[in-house]
Design a protein around this motif. Structure first.
Motif, short mmCIF file in Angstrom:
data_model
loop_
_atom_site.label_atom_id
_atom_site.label_comp_id
_atom_site.label_asym_id
_atom_site.label_seq_id
_atom_site.Cartn_x
_atom_site.Cartn_y
_atom_site.Cartn_z
N GLU A 117 33.65 25.09 40.38
CA GLU A 117 33.70 25.78 39.09
C GLU A 117 32.97 27.13 39.16
OE1 GLU A 117 32.07 22.97 36.39
OE2 GLU A 117 33.85 21.68 36.41
N TYR A 118 31.83 27.17 39.85
CA TYR A 118 31.11 28.45 39.97
C TYR A 118 31.97 29.48 40.68
CZ TYR A 118 28.00 32.06 41.60
OH TYR A 118 27.45 33.30 41.87
N ILE A 119 32.51 29.10 41.83
CA ILE A 119 33.32 30.04 42.61
C ILE A 119 34.51 30.52 41.79
CG2 ILE A 119 34.83 30.24 44.64
CD1 ILE A 119 32.88 28.22 46.01
N GLN A 120 35.19 29.60 41.16
CA GLN A 120 36.39 29.97 40.42
C GLN A 120 36.06 30.81 39.19
OE1 GLN A 120 38.70 26.40 39.75
NE2 GLN A 120 39.56 26.50 41.82
N ALA A 121 34.95 30.53 38.54
CA ALA A 121 34.57 31.31 37.36
C ALA A 121 34.27 32.76 37.73
CB ALA A 121 33.35 30.68 36.68
N VAL A 122 33.55 32.96 38.84
CA VAL A 122 33.21 34.32 39.27
C VAL A 122 34.47 35.07 39.70
CG1 VAL A 122 31.94 35.70 40.94
CG2 VAL A 122 30.85 33.71 39.88
N VAL A 123 35.28 34.44 40.55
CA VAL A 123 36.48 35.11 41.06
C VAL A 123 37.45 35.40 39.92
CG1 VAL A 123 38.47 34.87 42.58
CG2 VAL A 123 36.21 34.15 43.37
N ALA A 124 37.65 34.44 39.03
CA ALA A 124 38.60 34.63 37.93
C ALA A 124 38.15 35.75 36.99
CB ALA A 124 38.77 33.33 37.16
N ARG A 125 36.84 35.89 36.78
CA ARG A 125 36.37 36.94 35.88
C ARG A 125 36.79 38.32 36.37
NH1 ARG A 125 32.94 37.34 31.69
NH2 ARG A 125 32.08 39.42 31.27
N TYR A 126 36.83 38.49 37.69
CA TYR A 126 37.13 39.81 38.24
C TYR A 126 38.51 39.85 38.92
CZ TYR A 126 32.28 40.27 37.08
OH TYR A 126 31.11 40.28 36.37
N ARG A 127 39.35 38.91 38.55
CA ARG A 127 40.71 38.88 39.07
C ARG A 127 41.44 40.18 38.69
NH1 ARG A 127 45.03 33.88 38.61
NH2 ARG A 127 46.87 35.04 39.32
N GLY A 128 42.07 40.79 39.66
CA GLY A 128 42.76 42.05 39.43
C GLY A 128 41.85 43.26 39.47
N ILE A 129 40.53 43.03 39.57
CA ILE A 129 39.56 44.12 39.65
C ILE A 129 38.94 44.18 41.04
CG2 ILE A 129 37.40 45.04 38.70
CD1 ILE A 129 38.08 43.52 36.10
N VAL A 130 38.50 43.00 41.52
CA VAL A 130 37.92 42.91 42.86
C VAL A 130 39.05 42.71 43.87
CG1 VAL A 130 36.51 41.46 44.36
CG2 VAL A 130 35.66 42.10 42.11
N ARG A 131 39.08 43.57 44.84
CA ARG A 131 40.16 43.58 45.85
C ARG A 131 40.03 42.43 46.84
NH1 ARG A 131 39.96 47.57 50.75
NH2 ARG A 131 42.02 47.30 51.69
#
Length: 333
Positions: A117-131
């Motif tokens: 959940e931690y990993i997915q929450a961080v990655v999803a928050r910046y989806r489309g922003i973080v390359r």
């Protein structure tokens, strides 16, 4: 697009990103974004930012399991404003876990759920922003003996790495996912173990897309060692990111005199030449771990070794390009 106010800059030197054939990045901290001189220099010369600290778990994860995102949000907002890419650093690191996970280590199933959940929450928050993301950072002992001990491995076993990659990929299938480590050029035994881990992850179907080689190196490193390491790393066919480059004058035998500066330039040239030889489709980018000498972690009060500040960056304390910056332009265009 409005850029920060400009300071004096040599008219004969083009902005570094304007000649670079691959994304040229720099590490940034929150304090840098409020420094107009740093901002001007960064916007002019780099095309990608990496959060030096404020996307790490130590900052982002509160004790109650909630996320602290203000500084990561500020960095991504700055990047959007000035049309810069963002590289995420880092989701899982042996050196950081936090009270939230320490409290869960006696309940493996709950721990696993919280990990994902931690990993997915961080990655999803910046989806489309973080390359792209450094999904797991520094998993190998420095002498190459195998995986480091850490809370993640203690509770989840060796597969904590594969699980992290799967979670990140689920949250953002378009993100380029990296395994990142240091001393891969200095310690061949570590490089062998690291690359075997990459091969195992690929064999097991992990969505591993790239290798980050940090390259925190010093001027007394044999230049040939750089070429050997980058060729080995590129041999897997994955994206290659020189992810945290700086070249110390103050490590080992070095003193602050002319010869080490010449050695520093030779090592830097070896890095750029070796990276130029990586197939273009595998060159994710080169990230400098400080913009100016005074920004470097090597010169922080906690890390400084000795009374003389280090000079590991391409720009001096005033933001003027050093010979390494000029040589970069010569070697890439």
């Amino acid at each position: 697009m409005t850029t920060p106010a400009c300071a004096a800059y040599p008219p004969d030197l083009p902005p570094l990103k304007s000649v670079s054939p691959y994304p040229l990045g720099v590490a940034a901290r929150h304090l840098h974004l409020a420094d107009p001189d740093w901002a001007r220099l960064a916007v002019a010369n780099v095309s990608q930012l990496t959060a030096e600290w404020e996307m790490k778990m130590e900052y982002m994860l509160r004790d109650d399991g909630s996320l602290q995102v203000d500084r990561a949000d500020a960095l991504t907002a700055f990047a959007r404003k000035y049309d810069l890419k963002v590289h995420g650093h880092t989701l899982v690191w042996y050196a950081q876990d936090g009270l939230h996970f320490q409290k869960l280590k006696g309940r493996p199933d709950t721990f696993l759920n919280a990990y994902v959940e931690y990993i997915q929450a961080v990655v999803a928050r910046y989806r489309g922003i973080v390359r792209g993301w450094d999904v797991v950072n520094e998993p190998i002992w420095n002498d190459g003996r195998g995986l480091r001990p850490c809370l993640w491995r203690e509770v989840l076993g060796d597969d904590y790495i594969g699980l992290a990659f799967e979670a990140a990929h689920t949250a953002d299938p378009s993100s380029v996912l990296f395994l990142n480590d240091y001393n891969l050029e200095l310690t061949p035994a570590k490089r062998v173990t690291f690359l075997k881990l990459c091969e195992t992850l690929l064999k097991n179907g992990a969505p591993l897309h790239g290798i980050g080689t940090q390259m925190h190196i010093s001027a007394d490193l044999a230049p040939a060692a750089v070429g050997v390491a980058i060729r080995d790393i590129a041999s897997l066919g994955l994206q290659v990111h020189i992810s945290e480059l700086d070249i110390s004058l103050r490590e080992g035998r070095l003193t602050n005199v002319v010869e080490p500066r010449l050695d520093q330039l030779k090592v830097f040239e070896a890095v750029i030449r070796a990276y130029n030889d990586v197939p273009a489709g595998q060159r994710y980018g080169l990230t400098l771990w400080s913009l100016r000498d005074k920004d470097s972690w090597m010169n922080s009060a906690r890390e400084r070794k000795g009374p003389i500040p280090d000079e590991p960056a391409l720009f001096d304390n005033r933001g003027q390009p050093k010979e390494m910056a000029r040589r970069f332009v010569d070697l890439v265009r």
